[in-house]
Motif scaffolding. Structure first.
Motif, PDB file in Angstrom:
ATOM      1  N   GLY A 258       0.810  -1.214   0.000  1.00  0.00           N
ATOM      2  CA  GLY A 258       0.000   0.000   0.000  1.00  0.00           C
ATOM      3  C   GLY A 258       0.840   1.260   0.000  1.00  0.00           C
ATOM      4  O   GLY A 258       0.483   2.268  -0.639  1.00  0.00           O
ATOM      5  N   ALA A 259       1.987   1.218   0.688  1.00  0.00           N
ATOM      6  CA  ALA A 259       2.871   2.385   0.750  1.00  0.00           C
ATOM      7  C   ALA A 259       3.451   2.740  -0.609  1.00  0.00           C
ATOM      8  O   ALA A 259       3.865   3.895  -0.832  1.00  0.00           O
ATOM      9  CB  ALA A 259       4.011   2.124   1.746  1.00  0.00           C
ATOM     10  N   VAL A 260       3.484   1.770  -1.519  1.00  0.00           N
ATOM     11  CA  VAL A 260       4.004   2.005  -2.866  1.00  0.00           C
ATOM     12  C   VAL A 260       3.316   3.201  -3.514  1.00  0.00           C
ATOM     13  O   VAL A 260       3.929   3.960  -4.273  1.00  0.00           O
ATOM     14  CB  VAL A 260       3.811   0.734  -3.734  1.00  0.00           C
ATOM     15  N   PHE A 261       2.054   3.407  -3.206  1.00  0.00           N
ATOM     16  CA  PHE A 261       1.275   4.446  -3.877  1.00  0.00           C
ATOM     17  C   PHE A 261       1.423   5.817  -3.243  1.00  0.00           C
ATOM     18  O   PHE A 261       0.880   6.800  -3.765  1.00  0.00           O
ATOM     19  CB  PHE A 261      -0.207   4.036  -3.889  1.00  0.00           C
ATOM     20  N   LEU A 262       2.159   5.913  -2.140  1.00  0.00           N
ATOM     21  CA  LEU A 262       2.352   7.202  -1.472  1.00  0.00           C
ATOM     22  C   LEU A 262       3.480   7.973  -2.141  1.00  0.00           C
ATOM     23  O   LEU A 262       4.548   8.191  -1.564  1.00  0.00           O
ATOM     24  CB  LEU A 262       2.643   6.993   0.019  1.00  0.00           C
ATOM     25  N   ASP A 263       3.231   8.385  -3.363  1.00  0.00           N
ATOM     26  CA  ASP A 263       4.256   9.093  -4.126  1.00  0.00           C
ATOM     27  C   ASP A 263       3.928  10.577  -4.184  1.00  0.00           C
ATOM     28  O   ASP A 263       2.829  10.958  -4.600  1.00  0.00           O
ATOM     29  CB  ASP A 263       4.349   8.538  -5.542  1.00  0.00           C
ATOM     30  N   PRO A 264       4.838  11.441  -3.764  1.00  0.00           N
ATOM     31  CA  PRO A 264       4.551  12.882  -3.731  1.00  0.00           C
ATOM     32  C   PRO A 264       4.364  13.493  -5.113  1.00  0.00           C
ATOM     33  O   PRO A 264       3.786  14.576  -5.237  1.00  0.00           O
ATOM     34  CB  PRO A 264       5.785  13.462  -3.023  1.00  0.00           C
ATOM     35  N   ASN A 265       4.858  12.815  -6.152  1.00  0.00           N
ATOM     36  CA  ASN A 265       4.659  13.329  -7.498  1.00  0.00           C
ATOM     37  C   ASN A 265       3.243  13.076  -8.003  1.00  0.00           C
ATOM     38  O   ASN A 265       2.814  13.671  -8.992  1.00  0.00           O
ATOM     39  CB  ASN A 265       5.665  12.677  -8.457  1.00  0.00           C
ATOM     40  N   VAL A 266       2.531  12.160  -7.336  1.00  0.00           N
ATOM     41  CA  VAL A 266       1.146  11.866  -7.692  1.00  0.00           C
ATOM     42  C   VAL A 266       0.181  12.472  -6.681  1.00  0.00           C
ATOM     43  O   VAL A 266      -0.856  13.034  -7.048  1.00  0.00           O
ATOM     44  CB  VAL A 266       0.927  10.331  -7.786  1.00  0.00           C
ATOM     45  N   LEU A 267       0.532  12.362  -5.398  1.00  0.00           N
ATOM     46  CA  LEU A 267      -0.303  12.889  -4.316  1.00  0.00           C
ATOM     47  C   LEU A 267       0.393  14.097  -3.691  1.00  0.00           C
ATOM     48  O   LEU A 267       1.415  13.953  -3.014  1.00  0.00           O
ATOM     49  CB  LEU A 267      -0.546  11.805  -3.256  1.00  0.00           C
ATOM     50  N   ASP A 268      -0.139  15.274  -3.936  1.00  0.00           N
ATOM     51  CA  ASP A 268       0.521  16.510  -3.487  1.00  0.00           C
ATOM     52  C   ASP A 268       0.636  16.618  -1.970  1.00  0.00           C
ATOM     53  O   ASP A 268       1.516  17.310  -1.460  1.00  0.00           O
ATOM     54  CB  ASP A 268      -0.239  17.723  -4.027  1.00  0.00           C
ATOM     55  N   TRP A 269      -0.272  15.950  -1.227  1.00  0.00           N
ATOM     56  CA  TRP A 269      -0.253  16.087   0.223  1.00  0.00           C
ATOM     57  C   TRP A 269       0.822  15.245   0.900  1.00  0.00           C
ATOM     58  O   TRP A 269       1.080  15.407   2.094  1.00  0.00           O
ATOM     59  CB  TRP A 269      -1.618  15.713   0.807  1.00  0.00           C
ATOM     60  N   GLY A 277      14.020  21.133  -8.582  1.00  0.00           N
ATOM     61  CA  GLY A 277      12.716  21.204  -9.215  1.00  0.00           C
ATOM     62  C   GLY A 277      11.927  19.907  -9.171  1.00  0.00           C
ATOM     63  O   GLY A 277      10.859  19.818  -9.788  1.00  0.00           O
ATOM     64  N   GLN A 278      12.441  18.907  -8.475  1.00  0.00           N
ATOM     65  CA  GLN A 278      11.753  17.620  -8.396  1.00  0.00           C
ATOM     66  C   GLN A 278      11.472  17.259  -6.941  1.00  0.00           C
ATOM     67  O   GLN A 278      12.089  17.802  -6.024  1.00  0.00           O
ATOM     68  CB  GLN A 278      12.585  16.524  -9.068  1.00  0.00           C
ATOM     69  N   LYS A 279      10.525  16.344  -6.773  1.00  0.00           N
ATOM     70  CA  LYS A 279      10.145  15.885  -5.433  1.00  0.00           C
ATOM     71  C   LYS A 279      10.558  14.424  -5.248  1.00  0.00           C
ATOM     72  O   LYS A 279      10.231  13.579  -6.080  1.00  0.00           O
ATOM     73  CB  LYS A 279       8.639  16.044  -5.228  1.00  0.00           C
ATOM     74  N   PHE A 280      11.278  14.159  -4.174  1.00  0.00           N
ATOM     75  CA  PHE A 280      11.719  12.807  -3.861  1.00  0.00           C
ATOM     76  C   PHE A 280      10.997  12.320  -2.604  1.00  0.00           C
ATOM     77  O   PHE A 280      10.922  13.028  -1.603  1.00  0.00           O
ATOM     78  CB  PHE A 280      13.233  12.758  -3.638  1.00  0.00           C
ATOM     79  N   SER A 281      10.485  11.117  -2.681  1.00  0.00           N
ATOM     80  CA  SER A 281       9.734  10.569  -1.552  1.00  0.00           C
ATOM     81  C   SER A 281      10.668  10.100  -0.437  1.00  0.00           C
ATOM     82  O   SER A 281      11.806   9.710  -0.694  1.00  0.00           O
ATOM     83  CB  SER A 281       8.870   9.398  -2.015  1.00  0.00           C
ATOM     84  N   PHE A 282      10.163  10.143   0.784  1.00  0.00           N
ATOM     85  CA  PHE A 282      10.881   9.552   1.912  1.00  0.00           C
ATOM     86  C   PHE A 282       9.907   8.917   2.904  1.00  0.00           C
ATOM     87  O   PHE A 282      10.254   7.962   3.588  1.00  0.00           O
ATOM     88  CB  PHE A 282      11.759  10.592   2.615  1.00  0.00           C
TER      89      PHE A 282
END
Length: 473
Positions: A258-269, A277-282
């Protein structure tokens, strides 16, 4: 010689050819020269020859070797090319890669599956096909770690290297072709804009064809294995049951998937690290690693003991892929630059994309290889990988031959990951687990010569002819 240009305010700007040359030279200075792939080539050679010719040195020092070679390339990028962008991206991709693999490896290690049946070829084929389906739900890593130990135990009196190799072919690679969860390259495509069910719709027939072909080859190979199907001299009579111990770890697997889908490039929150200029998930990676830790801490001890669980397989993968992610930057850059050049773009067809993506996916990590060739395919038609609407349009056939091109990239990246031990992360882990229980696995070259070339290569040629060159299906 001077050239005159007007800026956006109509002000005339004079630029000399010398200045242009300096700008071009400065830009070229940030690109890797061809010789910079030497550390990557050296690492591949050592992975291939180490277990054969200097086994003791290799098993003791492979972490040091991998880290030193990676450090050489990273330092060259930072201080020689003054390119910080590529190492940062490589580090981010490695963190995502190892967090997912570690979480799935640890959580699945606390689940014990006991198949109390006779180890007949039909039973083995059924397990392999089930694994190929499950790989699309919990990923090729999750399916591999969940099923490799019961598969080995089932065949304990007749286990041969080909059992493990076909497991790698079907469960660790080709099986995960139908969903973005199945294999990392498809997940990256999903994050860029490829619809979630696109792979199921377009890859299903090639997936079914390849899985059934390999299952048939395995069946007749296994049928020739004259070892006793039963449990040797034991008086135990198989009950034809399947027992599960440690089922609570399925909840931890669900958390990781489920955590796979918590991508900041898809979900702004979703919180992210902003760089260039890019967003990296952590957050996603923290959740995966935390779930892995908790799944181990609260795991069923009997399941861990029965699985002979230890961290050596994931340790080996972690260090080997530090070396691969660090040293493959120049190789990926050179391939990407050529593919996006005028000469490279002129060569881009769905046929060249299939073979280009495929052959490189066997020796480079298949996830960045997928992205490089998708970038090139889009660029050749004026699209951009950074524009989600372009990727969606490419998926929907709004570009010339784009659906077949994306299908070629997707199928090849996943299928050809099975060509070598380093084509996909689970391959190395399965090999390591098999060797820990005493199975003599083929060397790097032995794998390719004895299995990949005679079995996979003809199959992949047929897949290409049927689905891409002739377009029969």
């Amino acid at each position: 010689m001077e050239t005159k240009n007007s800026d956006s305010f109509g002000v005339e700007v004079v630029t000399s050819s010398d200045s242009l040359s300096e700008i071009e030279s400065e830009d070229a200075h940030h690109h890797a020269p061809a010789w910079s792939v030497i550390p990557f080539a050296l690492l591949l050679i050592m992975i291939a020859t180490g277990p054969l010719f200097y086994e003791h040195f290799w098993h003791k020092n492979y972490p040091i070797v991998a880290c030193i070679l990676a450090a050489l390339v990273v330092l060259y990028y930072l201080f020689g090319l003054h390119n910080v962008h590529a190492p940062v991206h490589a580090f981010a991709e490695y963190a995502q890669f190892i967090a997912l693999l570690s979480g799935l490896f640890i959580a699945s290690g606390g689940i014990m599956i006991e198949v109390d049946k006779e180890a007949k070829p039909v039973t083995n084929v059924i397990i392999l096909l089930i694994g190929a389906v499950v790989a699309n739900i919990i990923g090729t890593t999750g399916a591999s770690m969940l099923l490799i130990r019961p598969f080995i135990r089932l065949n304990k009196n007749r286990i041969k290297p080909y059992h493990i190799i076909f497991f790698i072919f079907m469960v660790s690679n080709i099986g995960g072709s139908l969903t973005p969860i199945g294999d990392p390259p498809l997940f990256l495509g999903f994050l860029k804009g490829v619809p979630f069910f696109w792979t199921l719709e377009h890859n299903f027939i090639p997936w079914l064809f390849a899985c059934l072909a390999l299952a048939t080859i395995f069946y007749f190979t296994d049928k020739k294995n004259k070892s006793d199907y039963s449990f040797g001299e034991s008086t135990h009579q198989p009950s034809n049951t399947v027992t599960l111990v440690g089922t609570k770890n399925f909840l931890w697997l669900a958390v990781i998937v489920g955590a796979v889908f918590l991508d900041p490039n898809v979900l702004d929150w979703v919180p992210a690290i902003h760089y260039d200029g890019q967003k990296f998930s952590f957050i996603r990676e923290i959740i995966m690693l935390t779930a892995g830790y908790l799944s181990y801490k609260f795991a069923n001890k009997e399941a861990l003991q029965w699985n002979e669980f230890n961290f050596e397989p994931i340790r080996e993968v972690a260090f080997i892929f530090i070396g691969i992610f660090g040293t493959m930057m120049p190789a990926l850059e050179l391939v990407g630059n050529f593919a996006q050049s005028d000469a490279g773009a002129a060569m881009i067809t769905h046929n060249s994309l299939y073979w280009g993506t495929g052959l490189l996916s066997g020796f480079l990590d298949n996830a960045p290889t997928y992205l490089n060739f998708l970038t090139a395919a889009l660029a050749s038609q004026g699209g951009s990988i950074s524009t989600m609407s372009d990727v969606i349009g490419f998926s929907n056939g709004e570009f010339v031959d784009s659906i077949l091109s994306l299908k070629a990239i997707s199928v090849a990246a996943v299928f050809f990951g099975s060509m070598t031990y380093i084509g996909n992360g689970p391959n190395f882990m399965v090999k390591s687990i098999a060797e820990q229980v005493g199975i003599k696995m083929p060397s790097f070259f032995g794998y390719i010569i004895r299995f990949s070339i005679p079995i996979l290569l003809p199959l992949f040629v047929i897949v290409w002819l049927v689905f891409f060159y002739w377009g029969i299906l």
